[in-house]
Design a protein around this motif. Structure first.
Motif, PDB file in Angstrom:
ATOM      1  N   MET A 146       0.837  -1.206   0.000  1.00 46.50           N
ATOM      2  CA  MET A 146       0.000   0.000   0.000  1.00 46.50           C
ATOM      3  C   MET A 146       0.867   1.249   0.000  1.00 46.50           C
ATOM      4  SD  MET A 146      -2.932  -0.847   2.843  1.00 46.50           S
ATOM      5  CE  MET A 146      -1.914  -1.760   3.998  1.00 46.50           C
ATOM      6  N   SER A 147       0.424   2.224  -0.786  1.00 50.10           N
ATOM      7  CA  SER A 147       1.045   3.546  -0.716  1.00 50.10           C
ATOM      8  C   SER A 147       0.020   4.631  -0.419  1.00 50.10           C
ATOM      9  CB  SER A 147       1.792   3.857  -2.026  1.00 50.10           C
ATOM     10  OG  SER A 147       0.906   3.826  -3.125  1.00 50.10           O
ATOM     11  N   GLY A 148      -1.230   4.263  -0.217  1.00 55.06           N
ATOM     12  CA  GLY A 148      -2.269   5.242   0.077  1.00 55.06           C
ATOM     13  C   GLY A 148      -2.320   5.590   1.549  1.00 55.06           C
ATOM     14  N   PHE A 149      -1.348   6.365   1.999  1.00 56.93           N
ATOM     15  CA  PHE A 149      -1.295   6.768   3.406  1.00 56.93           C
ATOM     16  C   PHE A 149      -0.495   8.051   3.521  1.00 56.93           C
ATOM     17  CE2 PHE A 149       2.554   4.376   2.763  1.00 56.93           C
ATOM     18  CZ  PHE A 149       3.496   4.933   3.609  1.00 56.93           C
ATOM     19  N   ASP A 150      -0.585   8.692   4.666  1.00 53.77           N
ATOM     20  CA  ASP A 150       0.100   9.951   4.940  1.00 53.77           C
ATOM     21  C   ASP A 150       1.437   9.636   5.623  1.00 53.77           C
ATOM     22  OD1 ASP A 150       1.005  12.361   6.197  1.00 53.77           O
ATOM     23  OD2 ASP A 150      -1.020  13.165   6.045  1.00 53.77           O
ATOM     24  N   ASN A 151       2.521   9.762   4.865  1.00 52.91           N
ATOM     25  CA  ASN A 151       3.842   9.462   5.417  1.00 52.91           C
ATOM     26  C   ASN A 151       4.157  10.316   6.634  1.00 52.91           C
ATOM     27  OD1 ASN A 151       4.114   8.745   2.335  1.00 52.91           O
ATOM     28  ND2 ASN A 151       5.760   7.649   3.362  1.00 52.91           N
ATOM     29  N   ALA A 152       3.788  11.592   6.590  1.00 51.15           N
ATOM     30  CA  ALA A 152       4.119  12.479   7.705  1.00 51.15           C
ATOM     31  C   ALA A 152       3.444  12.025   8.993  1.00 51.15           C
ATOM     32  CB  ALA A 152       3.721  13.913   7.367  1.00 51.15           C
ATOM     33  N   LEU A 153       2.202  11.571   8.904  1.00 43.27           N
ATOM     34  CA  LEU A 153       1.517  11.070  10.098  1.00 43.27           C
ATOM     35  C   LEU A 153       2.168   9.794  10.616  1.00 43.27           C
ATOM     36  CD1 LEU A 153      -2.302  11.580   9.328  1.00 43.27           C
ATOM     37  CD2 LEU A 153      -0.869  12.848  10.933  1.00 43.27           C
ATOM     38  N   VAL A 154       2.545   8.897   9.718  1.00 43.77           N
ATOM     39  CA  VAL A 154       3.218   7.667  10.139  1.00 43.77           C
ATOM     40  C   VAL A 154       4.546   7.999  10.812  1.00 43.77           C
ATOM     41  CG1 VAL A 154       4.299   5.513   9.346  1.00 43.77           C
ATOM     42  CG2 VAL A 154       2.100   6.245   8.384  1.00 43.77           C
ATOM     43  N   ASN A 155       5.296   8.897  10.215  1.00 39.72           N
ATOM     44  CA  ASN A 155       6.593   9.268  10.791  1.00 39.72           C
ATOM     45  C   ASN A 155       6.435   9.904  12.166  1.00 39.72           C
ATOM     46  OD1 ASN A 155       7.784   8.324   8.456  1.00 39.72           O
ATOM     47  ND2 ASN A 155       7.949  10.347   7.515  1.00 39.72           N
ATOM     48  N   ALA A 156       5.436  10.785  12.307  1.00 45.10           N
ATOM     49  CA  ALA A 156       5.228  11.445  13.597  1.00 45.10           C
ATOM     50  C   ALA A 156       4.827  10.440  14.677  1.00 45.10           C
ATOM     51  CB  ALA A 156       4.160  12.526  13.461  1.00 45.10           C
ATOM     52  N   GLU A 157       4.027   9.455  14.299  1.00 45.69           N
ATOM     53  CA  GLU A 157       3.537   8.480  15.277  1.00 45.69           C
ATOM     54  C   GLU A 157       4.581   7.432  15.641  1.00 45.69           C
ATOM     55  OE1 GLU A 157       1.277   6.488  17.960  1.00 45.69           O
ATOM     56  OE2 GLU A 157       0.789   8.426  17.046  1.00 45.69           O
ATOM     57  N   PHE A 158       5.294   6.941  14.653  1.00 42.96           N
ATOM     58  CA  PHE A 158       6.186   5.808  14.893  1.00 42.96           C
ATOM     59  C   PHE A 158       7.669   6.190  14.950  1.00 42.96           C
ATOM     60  CE2 PHE A 158       2.320   3.833  13.362  1.00 42.96           C
ATOM     61  CZ  PHE A 158       2.200   2.724  14.186  1.00 42.96           C
ATOM     62  N   PHE A 159       8.046   7.285  14.321  1.00 35.12           N
ATOM     63  CA  PHE A 159       9.465   7.658  14.243  1.00 35.12           C
ATOM     64  C   PHE A 159       9.654   9.125  14.629  1.00 35.12           C
ATOM     65  CE2 PHE A 159       8.558   4.822  10.456  1.00 35.12           C
ATOM     66  CZ  PHE A 159       8.836   3.639  11.130  1.00 35.12           C
ATOM     67  N   PRO A 160       9.257   9.505  15.848  1.00 41.65           N
ATOM     68  CA  PRO A 160       9.263  10.928  16.202  1.00 41.65           C
ATOM     69  C   PRO A 160      10.644  11.565  16.244  1.00 41.65           C
ATOM     70  CG  PRO A 160       8.774   9.563  18.125  1.00 41.65           C
ATOM     71  CD  PRO A 160       8.755   8.656  16.937  1.00 41.65           C
ATOM     72  N   ASP A 161      11.709  10.760  16.372  1.00 38.63           N
ATOM     73  CA  ASP A 161      13.044  11.369  16.392  1.00 38.63           C
ATOM     74  C   ASP A 161      13.520  11.739  14.990  1.00 38.63           C
ATOM     75  OD1 ASP A 161      13.804   8.952  15.225  1.00 38.63           O
ATOM     76  OD2 ASP A 161      15.211   8.394  16.805  1.00 38.63           O
ATOM     77  N   GLY A 162      12.790  11.312  13.957  1.00 37.40           N
ATOM     78  CA  GLY A 162      13.091  11.721  12.584  1.00 37.40           C
ATOM     79  C   GLY A 162      14.158  10.911  11.880  1.00 37.40           C
ATOM     80  N   ARG A 163      14.790   9.984  12.573  1.00 37.47           N
ATOM     81  CA  ARG A 163      15.880   9.234  11.941  1.00 37.47           C
ATOM     82  C   ARG A 163      15.345   8.248  10.905  1.00 37.47           C
ATOM     83  NH1 ARG A 163      21.338   6.588  14.337  1.00 37.47           N
ATOM     84  NH2 ARG A 163      21.651   5.052  12.682  1.00 37.47           N
ATOM     85  N   TRP A 164      14.318   7.490  11.248  1.00 37.65           N
ATOM     86  CA  TRP A 164      13.681   6.590  10.296  1.00 37.65           C
ATOM     87  C   TRP A 164      12.558   7.339   9.589  1.00 37.65           C
ATOM     88  CZ3 TRP A 164      12.737   1.097  12.785  1.00 37.65           C
ATOM     89  CH2 TRP A 164      13.970   0.582  13.242  1.00 37.65           C
ATOM     90  N   GLN A 165      12.319   6.989   8.338  1.00 36.61           N
ATOM     91  CA  GLN A 165      11.244   7.580   7.545  1.00 36.61           C
ATOM     92  C   GLN A 165      10.462   6.464   6.867  1.00 36.61           C
ATOM     93  OE1 GLN A 165      10.727  11.268   7.024  1.00 36.61           O
ATOM     94  NE2 GLN A 165      11.806  10.961   8.965  1.00 36.61           N
ATOM     95  N   SER A 166       9.148   6.594   6.850  1.00 32.62           N
ATOM     96  CA  SER A 166       8.327   5.569   6.208  1.00 32.62           C
ATOM     97  C   SER A 166       8.456   5.659   4.694  1.00 32.62           C
ATOM     98  CB  SER A 166       6.866   5.712   6.623  1.00 32.62           C
ATOM     99  OG  SER A 166       6.361   6.986   6.291  1.00 32.62           O
TER     100      SER A 166
END
Length: 196
Positions: A146-166
């Protein structure tokens, strides 16, 4: 090693394999996920950089954290799947290159060039995401990328330190063939390829 795989195996990996939207009520075990990673990690990346990171969401709590980022029917598909993987990449992947590629200092081009690191991480992490799907199929699992999602929301929720990116999402499990749409066409060789 250098022999063609059987037609049956090629069918399972490519010709008969489908992207699934519906799932049977069958669990995927920890052991299967470990086997999956042990296979996919063998796929080639430039200088063995291995920038992909995988977050396997199985619990209802974890899936609910992902749900607000999904668009359209993807939320329903994700909730029904036994596992949904956030295929991400580590922007600081080069910190591991001394171990992964000891031949020379392969990290040097990336230390002071975040743009180059981003390109390498996305490119090679995408390759590893494809290896994930092929490894899953090789182990008898089905995939629903799937690519139908908001990357920024996923990153904020799961990768808040910014090192990993969805990068993208992929559900895993045992697909419900009764919910498949007709197979889509593919481009023929003459349209998609050139011989020079």
């Amino acid at each position: 090693m250098n022999q063609s795989l059987s037609p049956h195996v090629l069918d399972q990996l490519f010709r008969s394999a489908r992207s699934h939207n519906g799932w049977l009520n069958r669990k995927v075990s920890d052991e299967q996920l470990h086997q999956l990673y042990d296979l996919l990690k063998q796929g080639p990346t430039s200088n063995n950089c291995c920038p992909a990171r995988f977050v396997f969401l199985r619990s209802d709590e974890a899936k609910q954290r992902l749900l607000p980022a999904l668009k359209g029917h993807n939320g329903e598909k994700m909730l029904q799947a036994p596992v949904t993987v956030i295929v991400a990449f580590d922007q600081q992947f080069f910190e591991h290159l001394r171990t992964l590629f000891p031949a020379y200092d392969a990290a040097a081009p990336y230390r002071e060039n975040p743009a180059a690191a981003q390109v390498a991480a996305l490119r090679n992490g995408s390759l590893q995401g494809a290896y994930l799907m092929l490894a899953a199929r090789a182990l008898g699992l089905d995939c629903g990328p799937m690519s139908g999602f908001d990357n920024a929301l996923v990153n904020a929720e799961f990768f808040p330190d910014g090192r990993w990116q969805s990068n993208f999402l992929c559900s895993l499990g045992y697909g419900d063939a009764s919910k498949l749409r007709p197979a889509g066409n593919r481009l023929d060789f003459a349209t998609a390829c050139q011989l020079l």
